[in-house]
Design an enzyme around this catalytic site. Structure first.
Site, PDB file in Angstrom:
ATOM      1  N   HIS A  40       0.846  -1.202   0.000  1.00 58.72           N
ATOM      2  CA  HIS A  40       0.000   0.000   0.000  1.00 58.72           C
ATOM      3  C   HIS A  40       0.881   1.252   0.000  1.00 58.72           C
ATOM      4  O   HIS A  40       1.442   1.598   1.027  1.00 58.72           O
ATOM      5  CB  HIS A  40      -0.860   0.046   1.263  1.00 58.72           C
ATOM      6  CG  HIS A  40      -1.834  -1.084   1.400  1.00 58.72           C
ATOM      7  ND1 HIS A  40      -3.193  -0.899   1.404  1.00 58.72           N
ATOM      8  CD2 HIS A  40      -1.650  -2.414   1.557  1.00 58.72           C
ATOM      9  CE1 HIS A  40      -3.803  -2.060   1.554  1.00 58.72           C
ATOM     10  NE2 HIS A  40      -2.885  -3.000   1.651  1.00 58.72           N
ATOM     11  N   HIS A  80      -0.816  -1.995   7.245  1.00 58.05           N
ATOM     12  CA  HIS A  80      -0.674  -2.075   5.782  1.00 58.05           C
ATOM     13  C   HIS A  80       0.173  -0.927   5.255  1.00 58.05           C
ATOM     14  O   HIS A  80       0.705  -1.013   4.157  1.00 58.05           O
ATOM     15  CB  HIS A  80      -2.046  -2.103   5.097  1.00 58.05           C
ATOM     16  CG  HIS A  80      -2.928  -0.933   5.428  1.00 58.05           C
ATOM     17  ND1 HIS A  80      -3.729  -0.913   6.545  1.00 58.05           N
ATOM     18  CD2 HIS A  80      -3.128   0.251   4.806  1.00 58.05           C
ATOM     19  CE1 HIS A  80      -4.399   0.242   6.580  1.00 58.05           C
ATOM     20  NE2 HIS A  80      -4.039   0.966   5.538  1.00 58.05           N
ATOM     21  N   GLY A 141      -1.186  -5.259  11.536  1.00 54.59           N
ATOM     22  CA  GLY A 141      -1.698  -5.734  10.255  1.00 54.59           C
ATOM     23  C   GLY A 141      -3.177  -6.045  10.424  1.00 54.59           C
ATOM     24  O   GLY A 141      -4.018  -5.488   9.726  1.00 54.59           O
ATOM     25  N   LEU A 143      -6.257  -5.072  11.672  1.00 48.70           N
ATOM     26  CA  LEU A 143      -6.637  -3.730  12.112  1.00 48.70           C
ATOM     27  C   LEU A 143      -7.225  -3.763  13.520  1.00 48.70           C
ATOM     28  O   LEU A 143      -7.936  -4.692  13.887  1.00 48.70           O
ATOM     29  CB  LEU A 143      -7.614  -3.123  11.108  1.00 48.70           C
ATOM     30  CG  LEU A 143      -6.935  -2.766   9.771  1.00 48.70           C
ATOM     31  CD1 LEU A 143      -7.959  -2.594   8.652  1.00 48.70           C
ATOM     32  CD2 LEU A 143      -6.090  -1.512   9.922  1.00 48.70           C
ATOM     33  N   ASP A 182      -9.198   4.294   9.253  1.00 40.48           N
ATOM     34  CA  ASP A 182     -10.642   4.028   9.305  1.00 40.48           C
ATOM     35  C   ASP A 182     -10.926   2.600   9.771  1.00 40.48           C
ATOM     36  O   ASP A 182     -11.838   2.358  10.562  1.00 40.48           O
ATOM     37  CB  ASP A 182     -11.272   4.224   7.915  1.00 40.48           C
ATOM     38  CG  ASP A 182     -11.157   5.663   7.432  1.00 40.48           C
ATOM     39  OD1 ASP A 182     -11.538   6.575   8.185  1.00 40.48           O
ATOM     40  OD2 ASP A 182     -10.667   5.865   6.301  1.00 40.48           O
ATOM     41  N   GLY A 183     -10.140   1.675   9.235  1.00 38.04           N
ATOM     42  CA  GLY A 183     -10.349   0.273   9.616  1.00 38.04           C
ATOM     43  C   GLY A 183     -10.166   0.082  11.114  1.00 38.04           C
ATOM     44  O   GLY A 183     -10.948  -0.622  11.764  1.00 38.04           O
ATOM     45  N   HIS A 288      -4.804   2.696  -3.299  1.00 39.47           N
ATOM     46  CA  HIS A 288      -5.183   2.195  -1.990  1.00 39.47           C
ATOM     47  C   HIS A 288      -4.410   0.952  -1.606  1.00 39.47           C
ATOM     48  O   HIS A 288      -3.840   0.873  -0.546  1.00 39.47           O
ATOM     49  CB  HIS A 288      -6.678   1.890  -1.920  1.00 39.47           C
ATOM     50  CG  HIS A 288      -7.014   1.492  -0.538  1.00 39.47           C
ATOM     51  ND1 HIS A 288      -6.914   0.199  -0.111  1.00 39.47           N
ATOM     52  CD2 HIS A 288      -7.331   2.241   0.528  1.00 39.47           C
ATOM     53  CE1 HIS A 288      -7.189   0.175   1.184  1.00 39.47           C
ATOM     54  NE2 HIS A 288      -7.454   1.398   1.586  1.00 39.47           N
ATOM     55  N   GLU A 438     -13.015  -8.898  26.507  1.00 39.95           N
ATOM     56  CA  GLU A 438     -11.998  -9.950  26.408  1.00 39.95           C
ATOM     57  C   GLU A 438     -10.954  -9.636  25.344  1.00 39.95           C
ATOM     58  O   GLU A 438      -9.753  -9.836  25.544  1.00 39.95           O
ATOM     59  CB  GLU A 438     -12.663 -11.302  26.095  1.00 39.95           C
ATOM     60  CG  GLU A 438     -13.536 -11.860  27.207  1.00 39.95           C
ATOM     61  CD  GLU A 438     -14.934 -11.235  27.257  1.00 39.95           C
ATOM     62  OE1 GLU A 438     -15.286 -10.462  26.338  1.00 39.95           O
ATOM     63  OE2 GLU A 438     -15.675 -11.513  28.223  1.00 39.95           O
ATOM     64  N   PHE A 463     -14.838 -18.325  26.074  1.00 41.63           N
ATOM     65  CA  PHE A 463     -14.657 -16.997  25.476  1.00 41.63           C
ATOM     66  C   PHE A 463     -13.270 -16.805  24.867  1.00 41.63           C
ATOM     67  O   PHE A 463     -12.899 -15.701  24.491  1.00 41.63           O
ATOM     68  CB  PHE A 463     -15.000 -15.903  26.488  1.00 41.63           C
ATOM     69  CG  PHE A 463     -16.423 -16.009  26.992  1.00 41.63           C
ATOM     70  CD1 PHE A 463     -17.468 -16.243  26.105  1.00 41.63           C
ATOM     71  CD2 PHE A 463     -16.716 -15.931  28.345  1.00 41.63           C
ATOM     72  CE1 PHE A 463     -18.780 -16.379  26.554  1.00 41.63           C
ATOM     73  CE2 PHE A 463     -18.027 -16.069  28.803  1.00 41.63           C
ATOM     74  CZ  PHE A 463     -19.058 -16.295  27.907  1.00 41.63           C
ATOM     75  N   HIS A 487     -13.386 -22.960  33.681  1.00 41.57           N
ATOM     76  CA  HIS A 487     -14.674 -23.536  33.267  1.00 41.57           C
ATOM     77  C   HIS A 487     -14.466 -24.229  31.918  1.00 41.57           C
ATOM     78  O   HIS A 487     -15.003 -23.836  30.898  1.00 41.57           O
ATOM     79  CB  HIS A 487     -15.768 -22.468  33.211  1.00 41.57           C
ATOM     80  CG  HIS A 487     -16.045 -21.848  34.552  1.00 41.57           C
ATOM     81  ND1 HIS A 487     -15.088 -21.179  35.272  1.00 41.57           N
ATOM     82  CD2 HIS A 487     -17.168 -21.821  35.311  1.00 41.57           C
ATOM     83  CE1 HIS A 487     -15.603 -20.757  36.412  1.00 41.57           C
ATOM     84  NE2 HIS A 487     -16.860 -21.141  36.474  1.00 41.57           N
ATOM     85  N   HIS A 499     -21.922 -21.995  27.372  1.00 40.18           N
ATOM     86  CA  HIS A 499     -20.761 -21.757  28.231  1.00 40.18           C
ATOM     87  C   HIS A 499     -19.797 -22.944  28.268  1.00 40.18           C
ATOM     88  O   HIS A 499     -18.752 -22.858  28.896  1.00 40.18           O
ATOM     89  CB  HIS A 499     -21.223 -21.424  29.652  1.00 40.18           C
ATOM     90  CG  HIS A 499     -21.686 -20.006  29.798  1.00 40.18           C
ATOM     91  ND1 HIS A 499     -22.594 -19.436  28.950  1.00 40.18           N
ATOM     92  CD2 HIS A 499     -21.324 -19.030  30.679  1.00 40.18           C
ATOM     93  CE1 HIS A 499     -22.803 -18.175  29.310  1.00 40.18           C
ATOM     94  NE2 HIS A 499     -22.040 -17.904  30.345  1.00 40.18           N
TER      95      HIS A 499
HETATM   96  C1  LIG Z   1      -8.957  -7.128  10.983  1.00 41.37           C
HETATM   97  C2  LIG Z   1      -8.664  -6.806   9.550  1.00 41.37           C
HETATM   98  N1  LIG Z   1      -9.625  -6.925   8.636  1.00 41.37           N
HETATM   99  C3  LIG Z   1      -9.365  -6.687   7.330  1.00 41.37           C
HETATM  100  C4  LIG Z   1      -8.121  -6.318   6.925  1.00 41.37           C
HETATM  101  C5  LIG Z   1      -7.805  -6.133   5.436  1.00 41.37           C
HETATM  102  N2  LIG Z   1      -7.569  -4.697   5.178  1.00 41.37           N
HETATM  103  C6  LIG Z   1      -6.329  -4.200   5.024  1.00 41.37           C
HETATM  104  S1  LIG Z   1      -6.345  -2.548   4.835  1.00 41.37           S
HETATM  105  C7  LIG Z   1      -8.024  -2.491   4.933  1.00 41.37           C
HETATM  106  C8  LIG Z   1      -8.803  -1.229   4.909  1.00 41.37           C
HETATM  107  C9  LIG Z   1      -8.010  -0.076   4.720  1.00 41.37           C
HETATM  108  O1  LIG Z   1      -8.745   1.053   4.997  1.00 41.37           O
HETATM  109  P1  LIG Z   1      -8.280   2.003   6.140  1.00 41.37           P
HETATM  110  O2  LIG Z   1      -8.215   1.277   7.411  1.00 41.37           O
HETATM  111  O3  LIG Z   1      -9.127   3.196   6.091  1.00 41.37           O
HETATM  112  O4  LIG Z   1      -6.793   2.354   5.755  1.00 41.37           O
HETATM  113  P2  LIG Z   1      -6.305   3.245   4.536  1.00 41.37           P
HETATM  114  O5  LIG Z   1      -6.399   2.429   3.326  1.00 41.37           O
HETATM  115  O6  LIG Z   1      -7.176   4.436   4.485  1.00 41.37           O
HETATM  116  O7  LIG Z   1      -4.905   3.531   4.885  1.00 41.37           O
HETATM  117  C10 LIG Z   1      -8.550  -3.757   5.090  1.00 41.37           C
HETATM  118  C11 LIG Z   1      -9.998  -4.044   5.183  1.00 41.37           C
HETATM  119  C12 LIG Z   1      -7.131  -6.198   7.917  1.00 41.37           C
HETATM  120  N3  LIG Z   1      -5.889  -5.850   7.626  1.00 41.37           N
HETATM  121  N4  LIG Z   1      -7.429  -6.416   9.213  1.00 41.37           N
HETATM  122 MG   LIG Z   2      -8.982   4.995   5.284  1.00 42.03          MG
END
Ligand SMILES: Cc1ncc(C[n+]2csc(CCOP(=O)(O)OP(=O)(O)O)c2C)c(N)n1
Ligand SMILES: [Mg+2]
Length: 701
Positions: A40, A80, A141, A143, A182-183, A288, A438, A463, A487, A499
């Protein structure tokens, strides 16, 4: 979906050298992603001015000593954008941490390594990996995890400050900075973590949110319309806004507000345009998650006023700029810190000795003697209870062995009486209250482990699935987090199938690098902790019963020290002929946890019929798998194919130990609500069932 094309990417209010530094980060990222043909580039390009401002003007970090305990932490939660971090580490001249505290000379990330971004032999992996590359504080990685880890780092900073600072000697006061996307903001674990941080008023924590309104599928309004700032205000955070990621002066002002804030964590919401500066093809948002391609790169470099054909170009002024700013500031701070530590030794000898012990990375002497030995007891005690006793004993012996639960301390027995509560304004406590979060708990524990603590966290075993993503990262990052999960089976009884764990053992055992223990009695619990505490570089799941387990008489059974080898002969078959040593048994009964008792009873039934059964307790598969072939053969002789395993869980994976012929007595469905003894009977997990399975495997007489 069109990404707005952007004007030439100048940093506002910056100097020429600032612009040069920012553009160097951008072009390195573009070139590396292009060479790798994956990755990216857009986010590193857009966030270069933001990250540069943090590193140049704020981060207290000595590139010559990336392991300095009081360094500020910088976490890239949007992993990323890894090339952003590799560029920074390279330009800042961070050295590779020397083995065993030795001098750090080699660069952590050389230009050659950047050229091999995402290749097998590069320290610049696709996503940042903490155990692989100095300068990376945590593996990111997935998110949300970096955000979660950062809360643990900030909590650790508070705890360490409470324990080791003395009047006039500030040994710990580091801040933790996070870049997130955002993620990250959409992920649940981030909300859990932010909620804990707000509650604890962690003013030493600063998240910088890249509000670029784009994710992989397109603009965020497809799936995300909340007011993030309002959410964080509600969570008890200070919220700052920066309208343009290129406005380094505004970024600086926002971070100064963070530094001045004494009572809350800070979220800086920064508007950015992904790939800022790269001319866009109409209708494309490829920057992206894909290389830009040669044309777009040329266009971007032209816009930067960069030599269009140069690749991996690092103007010498840029590393010099990092050295003059962050480098000098970090070195000065670290040297002052060393003086502080030396001064403290003069006036506060006890604290200094405790600190030296903590910093050595070794456990305090005598920790092993603290582990209790439990007397024989036919009625016995639940393994969650014996675990509680061991935790308390170890807690007295190892100050930085601490933790808590997700609101289940009374059930998981993890509260340490007299150790105080860790809470807002009382950061010396060692009982952590993670609330019913958790995932956030486990992610924070990874951050605590990365800060030198030995954290444990607790909840019900079922859990496990709520915290699994963080557990997986404990394993990838070699973090010694201890998961106390109680448990552990249908044996919990009346709470019913929601449970009662079924597939959780198999799922945990499938995680590489994770040791899963299911001890059979109180002394196996003690031995489990001995193994787990003794090694700080591997996470462990300790699976414990709600119901009582007899404490076995080790005069008649194999020693519980066998836990260290994963599996051991608990009770051997009687001698073949009177007076001789036990030979090869007729059959082997293998159990874990509460079902070991059933195996022992089954062996007795079989013995009464003249069948010579050996009982093996197998608390930890992966430790047994690590033993040499001779030991494995001594426990599970190849010649004996009549093997029965019993575990009140699904049998997935047991064929590894019982072979194709072997029988498994356990669960094939979810559980049910009812008293434990009725459930064991109902599901056919009984000594008689084990004996019957064994009989069926024996040659007809
Ligand atoms: C838990 C998780 N789900 C999905 C992904 C796959 N993934 C990598 S980047 C991304 C979205 C990127 O959007 P954003 O977080 O806004 O980052 P930007 O591209 O704006 O830097 C996704 C869904 C991941 N890395 N982690
Ligand atoms: Mg974004």
């Amino acid at each position: 979906m069109a990404v707005p094309s952007a004007p030439a990417p100048r940093t506002h209010h910056g100097t020429d050298i600032d612009r040069l530094a920012v553009d160097t980060i951008r072009t390195l990222s573009m070139d590396a992603v292009e060479a790798a043909k994956s990755g990216h580039p857009g986010t590193p390009m857009a966030l270069a001015p933001v990250a540069y401002t943090v590193w140049k003007d704020f981060l207290r970090y000595d590139p010559a000593d990336p392991a300095w305990p009081n360094r500020d932490r910088f976490v890239l939660s949007c992993g990323h954008a890894s090339m952003l971090l590799y560029s920074l580490i390279h330009l800042a001249g961070i050295r590779r941490a020397g083995a065993h505290g030795g001098a750090a000379i080699e660069p952590a990330v050389s230009l050659e390594q950047i050229k091999k971004f995402r290749q097998l032999d590069s320290v610049c992996a696709g996503h940042p990996e903490q155990h692989m590359t100095s300068g990376i504080e945590t593996t990111t990685g997935p998110l949300g995890q970096g955000c979660g880890n950062s809360v643990g780092m900030a909590m650790a900073a508070r705890w360490l400050a409470s324990r080791y600072n003395t009047p006039g000697h500030t040994v710990f006061d580091y801040d933790t900075y996070v870049l997130c996307s955002d993620g990250d903001m959409m992920e649940g674990v981030t909300s859990e973590a932010a909620s804990i941080a707000g509650h604890l008023r962690l003013a030493n924590l600063c998240w910088i949110y890249d509000d670029n309104s784009i994710t992989i599928e397109g603009e965020t309004h497809l799936a995300f319309s909340e007011d993030v700032g309002m959410r964080f205000k509600g969570l008890g955070w200070r919220v700052e806004h920066v309208a343009d990621a290129n406005d380094t002066a505004a970024m600086k002002r926002a971070l100064e507000q963070f530094k001045a804030e004494q009572d809350k964590p800070t979220l800086v919401i920064v508007k950015s345009v992904i790939g800022y500066g790269a001319p866009k093809k109409a209708g494309s948002h490829e920057s992206h998650g894909a290389p830009l391609g040669p044309e777009e790169i040329k266009g971007a470099k032209e816009a930067y006023g960069w030599p269009v054909d140069a690749q991996f170009l690092v103007p010498p002024e840029v590393p010099e700029q990092f050295a003059k700013t962050m480098g000098v500031r970090g070195k000065t701070a670290r040297q002052a810190w060393q003086q502080t530590v030396a001064d403290q030794a003069g006036s506060h000898a006890d604290t200094a000795a405790d600190l030296a012990s903590f910093l050595s990375g070794r456990l305090p002497t005598g920790w092993e003697q603290a582990i209790p030995c439990f007397p024989v007891d036919a009625k016995g005690l639940a393994s969650r209870v014996s675990s509680g006793k061991v935790i308390q004993a170890l807690s007295a012996a190892v100050p930085w062995f601490l933790g808590g639960s997700a609101d289940l301390a009374p059930s998981t027995m993890t509260l340490v009486p007299g150790a105080g509560d860790f809470g807002p304004g009382s950061f010396a406590g060692r009982n952590f209250h993670f609330g019913i979060r958790e995932h956030g708990m486990a992610s924070a524990c990874n951050g605590m482990a990365l800060s030198g603590l030995r954290p444990y966290c607790a909840t019900f075993f079922v859990f496990l699935d709520y915290l699994k993503p963080a557990l997986r990262l404990s394993a990838i990052g070699n973090l010694g987090v201890i998961y106390v999960l109680t448990h552990d089976s249908i044996g919990l009884g009346e709470d019913g199938p929601t449970h009662q764990p079924i597939e959780q053992l198999a799922s945990a055992r499938a995680v590489p690098g994770l040791s899963v223990f299911r001890p059979a009695d109180a002394n196996e619990v003690s031995e489990t902790y001995r193994v787990v505490i003794g090694r700080g570089d591997r996470p462990a799941v300790i699976v414990l019963s709600r119901q009582n387990l007899p404490t076995l008489d080790r005069a008649h059974y194999g020693s519980a020290a066998g836990v260290a080898r994963g599996a051991y002969v608990l009770k051997d078959a009687g001698p073949q002929d009177a007076g001789t040593q036990p030979g090869i048994p007729d059959c082997i009964l293998i159990g874990t946890g509460s079902e070991v008792q059933l195996c022992l009873e089954a062996a007795e039934k079989l013995a009464a019929e003249g069948v010579r059964a050996r009982v093996v307790s197998m608390p930890c598969w992966d430790l047994f798998a690590e033993q040499d072939a001779a030991y494995q053969e001594s426990v599970l002789p190849t010649a004996v194919t009549a093997r029965v395993a019993c575990e009140a869980a699904c049998g997935f994976g047991w064929e590894r130990w019982i072979g194709q012929r072997g029988r498994f007595v356990g669960m094939t469905s979810f559980g049910a609500s009812g008293p434990a003894p009725a459930l064991y009977k109902h599901f056919g997990i009984t000594a008689e069932a084990i004996a019957t399975a064994a009989r069926q495997l024996l040659p007809a007489t």
